[in-house]
Design an enzyme around this catalytic site. Structure first.
Site, PDB file in Angstrom:
ATOM      1  N   ASP A   1      -3.132  -1.044  -2.828  1.00 49.52           N
ATOM      2  CA  ASP A   1      -4.376  -1.297  -2.103  1.00 49.52           C
ATOM      3  C   ASP A   1      -5.629  -0.937  -2.890  1.00 49.52           C
ATOM      4  OD1 ASP A   1      -3.518   1.336  -1.823  1.00 49.52           O
ATOM      5  OD2 ASP A   1      -4.119   1.514   0.257  1.00 49.52           O
TER       6      ASP A   1
ATOM      7  N   ARG B   1       8.396   6.012  -2.469  1.00 43.55           N
ATOM      8  CA  ARG B   1       8.578   6.692  -1.183  1.00 43.55           C
ATOM      9  C   ARG B   1       7.617   6.070  -0.175  1.00 43.55           C
ATOM     10  NH1 ARG B   1       5.518   9.724  -4.295  1.00 43.55           N
ATOM     11  NH2 ARG B   1       3.513  10.466  -3.569  1.00 43.55           N
TER      12      ARG B   1
ATOM     13  N   SER C   1       0.789  -1.234   0.000  1.00 47.91           N
ATOM     14  CA  SER C   1       0.000   0.000   0.000  1.00 47.91           C
ATOM     15  C   SER C   1       0.822   1.286   0.000  1.00 47.91           C
ATOM     16  CB  SER C   1      -0.935  -0.012   1.214  1.00 47.91           C
ATOM     17  OG  SER C   1      -1.758  -1.139   1.176  1.00 47.91           O
TER      18      SER C   1
END
Length: 89
Positions: A81, A43, A28
Site C-alpha cells: 500500500d 504474516r 497491504s
C-alpha cells in the site's frame, strides 16, 4: 479471499469487450518480493487472517482463482500500500 477477488473481477468484466488483460494489485501486508509479479506473504497484520496463505505467493493464489473462475487475466504486478500510494502521487 482470493476466490472472492476472482469472483468480483469475473462479475465486473462480464459482458465487457475485454477478454483478457494484465492486472496489478495492491496487497497491504508484509511480503517478500521475489519479482514484480511474485510476493510471499510473511504474516498477516491489521487483525486480519486467512488460513493457508502465510508463506505462499499471493500472485499465484490469485492466478489460481482466476483460472478456476474462467477469468483470463495475468497478474503482472503486486505492490504494498505504501508503494501504491506513492505511485498515485
Amino acid at each position: 479471499l482470493f476466490g472472492f477477488i476472482a469472483k468480483s473481477v469475473a462479475k465486473f468484466i462480464k459482458g465487457s469487450s475485454t477478454s483478457s488483460a494484465p492486472l496489478g494489485f495492491t496487497f497491504s501486508f508484509p511480503m517478500k518480493k521475489n519479482s514484480l509479479n511474485s510476493g510471499i506473504l510473511v504474516r498477516w497484520t491489521k487483525s486480519f487472517t486467512t488460513a493457508g496463505v502465510v508463506g505462499k505467493d499471493v500472485c499465484a493464489l490469485l492466478a489460481e482463482q482466476f483460472k478456476k473462475e474462467g477469468v483470463n487475466m495475468g497478474v503482472t504486478a503486486v505492490l504494498n500500500d505504501t508503494v501504491g500510494t506513492l505511485v498515485t502521487e
